[in-house]
Design an enzyme around this catalytic site. Sequence first.
Site, PDB file in Angstrom:
ATOM      1  N   GLU A 105      22.924  27.380  16.816  1.00 12.67           N
ATOM      2  CA  GLU A 105      23.070  26.664  15.543  1.00 12.67           C
ATOM      3  C   GLU A 105      23.469  25.204  15.787  1.00 12.67           C
ATOM      4  O   GLU A 105      23.932  24.535  14.880  1.00 12.67           O
ATOM      5  CB  GLU A 105      24.139  27.330  14.650  1.00 12.67           C
ATOM      6  CG  GLU A 105      23.918  28.795  14.327  1.00 12.67           C
ATOM      7  CD  GLU A 105      22.765  29.066  13.371  1.00 12.67           C
ATOM      8  OE1 GLU A 105      22.049  28.119  13.004  1.00 12.67           O
ATOM      9  OE2 GLU A 105      22.587  30.246  13.012  1.00 12.67           O
ATOM     10  N   HIS A 114      31.294  27.934  11.871  1.00 12.64           N
ATOM     11  CA  HIS A 114      30.459  28.985  11.275  1.00 12.64           C
ATOM     12  C   HIS A 114      31.058  30.339  11.643  1.00 12.64           C
ATOM     13  O   HIS A 114      31.252  30.629  12.827  1.00 12.64           O
ATOM     14  CB  HIS A 114      29.024  28.865  11.796  1.00 12.64           C
ATOM     15  CG  HIS A 114      28.177  30.056  11.504  1.00 12.64           C
ATOM     16  ND1 HIS A 114      28.062  30.602  10.231  1.00 12.64           N
ATOM     17  CD2 HIS A 114      27.406  30.834  12.299  1.00 12.64           C
ATOM     18  CE1 HIS A 114      27.263  31.643  10.279  1.00 12.64           C
ATOM     19  NE2 HIS A 114      26.849  31.820  11.522  1.00 12.64           N
ATOM     20  N   HIS A 144      31.205  34.727  10.617  1.00  9.30           N
ATOM     21  CA  HIS A 144      30.592  35.869   9.921  1.00  9.30           C
ATOM     22  C   HIS A 144      31.674  36.587   9.116  1.00  9.30           C
ATOM     23  O   HIS A 144      32.109  37.680   9.475  1.00  9.30           O
ATOM     24  CB  HIS A 144      29.922  36.799  10.937  1.00  9.30           C
ATOM     25  CG  HIS A 144      28.713  36.214  11.575  1.00  9.30           C
ATOM     26  ND1 HIS A 144      27.925  36.904  12.467  1.00  9.30           N
ATOM     27  CD2 HIS A 144      28.122  34.996  11.447  1.00  9.30           C
ATOM     28  CE1 HIS A 144      26.913  36.140  12.865  1.00  9.30           C
ATOM     29  NE2 HIS A 144      27.019  34.971  12.269  1.00  9.30           N
ATOM     30  N   GLU A 172      45.506  28.802  -5.913  1.00  9.05           N
ATOM     31  CA  GLU A 172      45.357  27.560  -5.150  1.00  9.05           C
ATOM     32  C   GLU A 172      43.947  27.321  -4.603  1.00  9.05           C
ATOM     33  O   GLU A 172      43.706  26.302  -3.954  1.00  9.05           O
ATOM     34  CB  GLU A 172      46.422  27.494  -4.055  1.00  9.05           C
ATOM     35  CG  GLU A 172      47.769  27.279  -4.728  1.00  9.05           C
ATOM     36  CD  GLU A 172      48.947  27.086  -3.795  1.00  9.05           C
ATOM     37  OE1 GLU A 172      48.732  26.821  -2.608  1.00  9.05           O
ATOM     38  OE2 GLU A 172      50.073  27.205  -4.290  1.00  9.05           O
ATOM     39  N   HIS A 206      24.978  36.224   5.592  1.00  5.40           N
ATOM     40  CA  HIS A 206      25.187  35.745   6.968  1.00  5.40           C
ATOM     41  C   HIS A 206      26.632  35.293   7.203  1.00  5.40           C
ATOM     42  O   HIS A 206      27.251  35.717   8.171  1.00  5.40           O
ATOM     43  CB  HIS A 206      24.190  34.607   7.252  1.00  5.40           C
ATOM     44  CG  HIS A 206      24.173  34.138   8.669  1.00  5.40           C
ATOM     45  ND1 HIS A 206      23.137  33.449   9.238  1.00  5.40           N
ATOM     46  CD2 HIS A 206      25.098  34.234   9.647  1.00  5.40           C
ATOM     47  CE1 HIS A 206      23.402  33.160  10.497  1.00  5.40           C
ATOM     48  NE2 HIS A 206      24.600  33.633  10.769  1.00  5.40           N
TER      49      HIS A 206
HETATM   50  P1  13P Z   1      25.083  31.709  18.875  1.00  2.00           P
HETATM   51  O1  13P Z   1      25.577  32.796  19.807  1.00  2.00           O
HETATM   52  O2  13P Z   1      23.840  31.070  19.401  1.00  2.00           O
HETATM   53  O3  13P Z   1      26.179  30.719  18.542  1.00  2.00           O
HETATM   54  O4  13P Z   1      24.632  32.398  17.519  1.00  2.00           O
HETATM   55  C1  13P Z   1      25.543  33.133  16.758  1.00  2.00           C
HETATM   56  C2  13P Z   1      25.323  33.018  15.287  1.00  2.00           C
HETATM   57  O5  13P Z   1      26.204  33.337  14.542  1.00  2.00           O
HETATM   58  C3  13P Z   1      24.031  32.517  14.787  1.00  2.00           C
HETATM   59  O6  13P Z   1      24.089  32.255  13.418  1.00  2.00           O
HETATM   60 ZN    ZN Z   2      25.739  33.351  12.438  1.00  2.00          ZN
END
Ligand code: 13P
Ligand code: ZN
Length: 277
Positions: free
Chosen positions: A117, A141, A143, A171, A212
């Site tokens: 990413e 990023h 999950h 808040e 995602h």
């Molecule tokens: P990477 O291992 O390449 O960082 O990918 C993980 C991910 O969450 C892709 O959206």
């Molecule tokens: Zn991801």
Amino acid sequence: MSTIYDVANVKGFIRMCNDGWLQGWHERNGGNLTYRMTDDEVAEAKPFFEEPREWVKMGVRGENLAGQYFVSTGSGKYMRNVLEDPHANIGIVEINETGDAFRVVWGLANGARPTSEFESHYMNHCVAAARTDGADRVIYHAHTPGIIEMSFVVPLEDRAFTRILWQMMTECVVVFPTGVGVVPWMVPGGPAIAEASSELMKTYDTIVWAHHGLFAAGPDFDTTFGLAHTVEKAAEIYLAARAANGGSDDFLNKISDKGLKDTCRDFGIKINEAFVD
Ligand code: 13P
Ligand code: ZN
């Protein structure tokens, strides 16, 4: 400076990877983190740099951050392993003078590459830095399960998502008064999701990637992790409250729009007026 890990924000980067792992947001290689180094940090870290690798062309170009250095998690690397072996799981990359290629200058041992990413991170850094006059340095990023679950049951619209999250905890509106943007489901890891996210990053510091996870920007690790943590906690509260309410989100009590506006007024914060009635 006896090791590269003495550079404050390299240490902070490693800690944040582990913090996310401890939250349960990083199954397997899920999620990624990048940090744009200051000139002073680059000078401190340079004695530890290794032989630069070849330049790798990106599918995107961002001129305002050309020549800068980023700490990045590795593609396919597990957040769980960063603390134990940073040199194998994270690295430092340099952006070229035209803002469309990178090369590894430290870490990511054995030919590993920065996150898949990275194009999204880089484009979003470019937009967030421009929006905040250079203050924003972190893109994260994760999950986050609550946000992913929410994306199955609420409209994939900025306003709808934001209003629900604001109403879940007093808040929230103070922590993300502009709201959150929503990217519909897209194939991860490439220029298309990078472009879609960076378009929203012009307005928001938090972006939901439907089914995602979360994509968040901020000036430092505390603020960015705190932002992701707050948004995710609000999502989990929504899901639990909805489940406790027989699956309906027609709750008996909730924070009114007047309450949201009054909170921002008293905290001296500008609410996104488009998202309140
Ligand atoms: P990477 O291992 O390449 O960082 O990918 C993980 C991910 O969450 C892709 O959206
Ligand atoms: Zn991801």
